[in-house]
Design a protein around this motif. Sequence first.
Motif, short mmCIF file in Angstrom:
data_model
loop_
_atom_site.label_atom_id
_atom_site.label_comp_id
_atom_site.label_asym_id
_atom_site.label_seq_id
_atom_site.Cartn_x
_atom_site.Cartn_y
_atom_site.Cartn_z
N ASN A 15 0.82 -1.21 0.00
CA ASN A 15 0.00 0.00 0.00
C ASN A 15 0.86 1.26 0.00
N PHE A 16 1.92 1.25 0.79
CA PHE A 16 2.82 2.40 0.84
C PHE A 16 3.48 2.62 -0.51
N MET A 17 3.98 1.55 -1.12
CA MET A 17 4.65 1.67 -2.42
C MET A 17 3.68 2.20 -3.47
N ASN A 18 2.46 1.69 -3.47
CA ASN A 18 1.46 2.14 -4.44
C ASN A 18 1.09 3.60 -4.21
N ALA A 19 0.92 3.98 -2.96
CA ALA A 19 0.57 5.37 -2.63
C ALA A 19 1.69 6.30 -3.03
N GLN A 30 4.66 5.36 5.88
CA GLN A 30 5.91 4.61 5.92
C GLN A 30 6.13 4.03 7.31
N GLN A 31 5.85 4.81 8.33
CA GLN A 31 6.03 4.33 9.70
C GLN A 31 5.07 3.18 10.00
N GLU A 56 11.68 -4.60 4.27
CA GLU A 56 12.29 -3.48 4.99
C GLU A 56 13.31 -2.77 4.11
N GLN A 57 14.08 -3.54 3.35
CA GLN A 57 15.06 -2.96 2.43
C GLN A 57 14.36 -2.12 1.37
N GLN A 58 13.22 -2.61 0.87
CA GLN A 58 12.46 -1.84 -0.13
C GLN A 58 12.02 -0.50 0.45
N LEU A 59 11.57 -0.52 1.69
CA LEU A 59 11.16 0.74 2.33
C LEU A 59 12.33 1.70 2.46
N LYS A 60 13.48 1.17 2.87
CA LYS A 60 14.66 2.02 3.03
C LYS A 60 15.10 2.60 1.70
N GLN A 61 15.10 1.79 0.67
CA GLN A 61 15.50 2.26 -0.66
C GLN A 61 14.54 3.30 -1.17
N ARG A 62 13.25 3.09 -0.97
CA ARG A 62 12.24 4.04 -1.42
C ARG A 62 12.38 5.36 -0.68
N ASN A 63 12.71 5.28 0.60
CA ASN A 63 12.89 6.48 1.40
C ASN A 63 14.09 7.29 0.92
N GLN A 64 15.13 6.63 0.48
CA GLN A 64 16.32 7.33 0.00
C GLN A 64 16.06 8.01 -1.35
N LEU A 65 15.13 7.47 -2.12
CA LEU A 65 14.81 8.06 -3.42
C LEU A 65 13.94 9.29 -3.30
N SER A 66 13.16 9.36 -2.23
CA SER A 66 12.24 10.49 -2.13
C SER A 66 12.84 11.68 -1.44
#
Length: 66
Positions: A15-19, A30-31, A56-66
């Motif tokens: 859901n987070f990735m889609n949003a 994200q939290q 968790e890695q996907q979340l971290k990578q996505r956070n670094q891109l934004s």
Amino acid sequence: MENNLFQQAKNAVTNFMNAQGNTNASQTDQQAAQNAIQEAYNQASPEEKQQLQQLEQQLKQRNQLS
């Protein structure tokens, strides 16, 4: 038996990735995904733990891109 917390964590990350793809997902989203991963980790099988680490890695990578 399927780990319900594990499924909830997967759904929260999805859901987070889609949003984030459609709009700017909030830090709260994200939290929530991170919290779901942590909750699921306590009851996860070794295979599920490995998948949770990948999420968790996907979340971290996505956070670094934004």
